[in-house]
Design an enzyme around this catalytic site. Structure first.
Site, short mmCIF file in Angstrom:
data_model
loop_
_atom_site.label_atom_id
_atom_site.label_comp_id
_atom_site.label_asym_id
_atom_site.label_seq_id
_atom_site.Cartn_x
_atom_site.Cartn_y
_atom_site.Cartn_z
N VAL A 82 -7.22 0.95 9.25
CA VAL A 82 -6.73 0.22 10.39
C VAL A 82 -6.57 -1.30 9.78
CG1 VAL A 82 -7.13 -0.81 12.60
CG2 VAL A 82 -8.14 1.43 11.68
N GLN A 83 -5.19 -1.75 9.95
CA GLN A 83 -4.91 -2.98 8.99
C GLN A 83 -5.45 -4.01 10.05
OE1 GLN A 83 -3.13 -2.97 6.28
NE2 GLN A 83 -3.47 -5.23 6.22
N LEU A 84 -6.11 -4.97 9.41
CA LEU A 84 -6.78 -6.12 10.19
C LEU A 84 -6.22 -7.19 9.77
CD1 LEU A 84 -10.50 -5.22 9.91
CD2 LEU A 84 -8.86 -4.73 11.82
N ASP A 137 -11.48 2.55 3.40
CA ASP A 137 -11.60 0.94 3.43
C ASP A 137 -12.94 0.95 3.25
OD1 ASP A 137 -9.50 -0.38 3.19
OD2 ASP A 137 -8.96 -0.74 5.35
N LYS A 190 0.90 -1.28 0.10
CA LYS A 190 -0.03 0.06 -0.18
C LYS A 190 0.99 1.42 0.01
CE LYS A 190 -3.81 -2.47 2.48
NZ LYS A 190 -4.58 -2.87 3.70
#
Lengths: 341, 341
Positions: free
Chosen positions: A119-121, A145, A76
């Site tokens: 927020v990276q999950l 997102d 990203k």
């Protein structure tokens, strides 16, 4: 100019029978994602030219240090840098509490230089976390997102111009547009109802005026349902589940699956396949996306698209405020071309 | 004990062919709504017994003085009084500004005695109003009409236990439950994609595990799509559009339409019909709702259901706070039976 083979495929895609039997046109996600990124790069350059020094800002918030998350985040950040987006990576330790994560989000929500916050999950923390609450703390205006309830609600009720569309289904729509098959009036079938693929995909196809059928693990007659699809989007998470002989001749087939299956011919002992059995589907579809190289590359490209869109909205709002105050501070011309698409 | 006729209808509804040709079972909205109201009345009595003096509170906010709105509001207030809900009617003049309407909503959001807040639409004001913004100013925890983006988002993504479901589709589900036909694994078809009927109806059927097809004005092959429906819900707004010969034998047919058509035999010169041609559909469906007397009466009943549900959540939260503070103030027993269903 369109070749005879291309014409034949397009006729098949339009539901015309009896055309020469050929394989489907493979819709490349790599190529389409590159086109999207190039378009965004030009737009960001134009933004910088007109609004002196302005850059769209993206922040990726990570909790912990998972290897797979690190890989996704790198990709990203790389795409953002290429386009000219100012991307930051904020990593909290795995000892962070939920309260600390929420406080970080609230602080970024207030930062005017950040237009997109993801927020990276999954969250990699030793403390209990409520991902739903965390996702919904991101300001809806920065939720690139498209995972917050507010954005999901707007999308599901057809307010497409006032929300952020989740990146994977948005990428699928971009791939469908590449086929030049019109969606309106077609019968679309979506397999899967997840929050990030199936459910928003249904919404997008519906509000593009397709008649949409959503199938899932409780659908008893999946081959029959699939056989009625002019456009099929599969997000089932089951390797090569959809077989070629299920398909309607000439259908547009978009495969969101990423599954690892054993392959002794590979050094790693495995290979990646989609949810569609490509070899047989390729003989029957009009258009098909490959795995890998189909939907996958689109997801990051559409995250960039959403970030630039958010910056565009921010500029439009600033411009409106400026016009209201009759005090232009913007450099360059005053016609706001940069904000039009 | 089930009669032979009832058994035959149920066999037809289950998709069994060759049964004796009989008319469909008419599913009465009046009767079902009465059952819902009686159940709620008992629950509210129990709430008052256990939580001394407690009553669920509903506030209907009206702007202006439209005759049709006055009628609908009276019917809501009457139903609330019958159940034991403390219902208030706040009417702002048609000279009210949007800012005043928003301020009223914010003030009711803060009022702990109100568990459900609805804004009667359409807004009858001489000033410009943004109904979307007004609807979304209602606190999601009090939005018993289920019209805010947050509630729509939760419903569309399957978080059914954490949202308010719009009253008309919720009423349709209650009517479907009355037929005892199981929804899971069935093919459901919804005609219409409006925010208050079609779109949430799709969500409810999908998350009840039906395979769901959504049709609308751009669907080119409506009779064919309808012919595949085990369960059909129609919210199209076109008088008697769905004909009996379109239907699958034994289908459950829920008609949300309310249309006025000319009728010289009536004193008023008109009569009310649904979106389904009842006389022919009745010959083919397994179960069918009449118009009037089908979905209509359910809408008010489900508004009451949502208000009581909101009060129940409020009590559960208060109880949790009390337990946390180890300071019980509640009258009656301490086991919280009132909060269980």
């Amino acid at each position: 100019m369109m070749s005879l083979v291309g014409l034949s495929l397009r006729l098949r895609a339009a539901g015309c029978q009896g055309s020469t039997r050929t394989v489907a046109t493979v819709v490349s996600g790599h190529k389409t994602a590159r086109l999207v990124r190039q378009r965004l790069q030009v737009e960001v350059q134009e933004m910088r030219r007109v609004w002196s020094g302005f850059r769209p800002g993206l922040l990726v918030l990570q909790v912990g240090n998972r290897d797979d998350s690190n890989l996704y985040i790198s990709s990203k950040l790389r795409a953002a840098a290429e386009i000219g987006i100012d991307a930051k990576h904020l990593r909290l330790p795995d000892s962070a509490t939920q309260e600390q994560v929420l406080q970080s989000i609230l602080s970024v929500n207030q930062d005017p230089s950040v237009h997109g916050l993801i927020v990276q999950l999954p969250l990699d923390s030793v403390n209990p976390m409520d991902p739903e609450r965390i996702t919904n703390t991101v300001s809806p205006e920065k939720d690139v997102d498209g995972l917050s309830c507010i954005n999901a609600g707007k999308l599901s009720r057809g307010d497409l111009n006032d929300c952020f569309i989740p990146c994977t289904p948005n990428g699928c729509m971009e791939l469908i547009r590449q086929t030049v098959v019109s969606v309106a009036g077609k019968h679309a079938v979506v397999i899967g109802r997840s929050k990030i693929v199936g459910a928003p995909m249904h919404d997008l196809l519906l509000w593009s005026d397709a008649t949409v059928t959503t199938c899932h693990s409780k659908t008893p007659d999946l081959p029959e349902q699939v056989g009625r699809a002019d456009i099929l989007v599969v997000g089932a998470g089951r390797a090569e589940m959809v077989r070629g002989d299920w398909l309607k001749e000439g259908a547009v087939v978009i495969d969101c699956g990423i599954n690892h299956i054993p392959d002794v011919t590979k050094v790693s002992g495995k290979r990646v396949v989609g949810d569609v059995h490509f070899a047989s589907a390729n003989q029957r579809a009009g258009f098909i996306t490959p795995v890998p190289g189909g939907v996958g590359p689109m997801t990051v490209a559409m995250l960039m698209e959403n970030t630039v869109q958010s910056a565009r909205r921010f500029l439009l709002k600033s411009q409106a405020v400026e016009v209201n105050h009759a005090g232009f501070h913007r450099h360059g011309n005053r016609n706001g071309e940069v904000n039009r698409k």
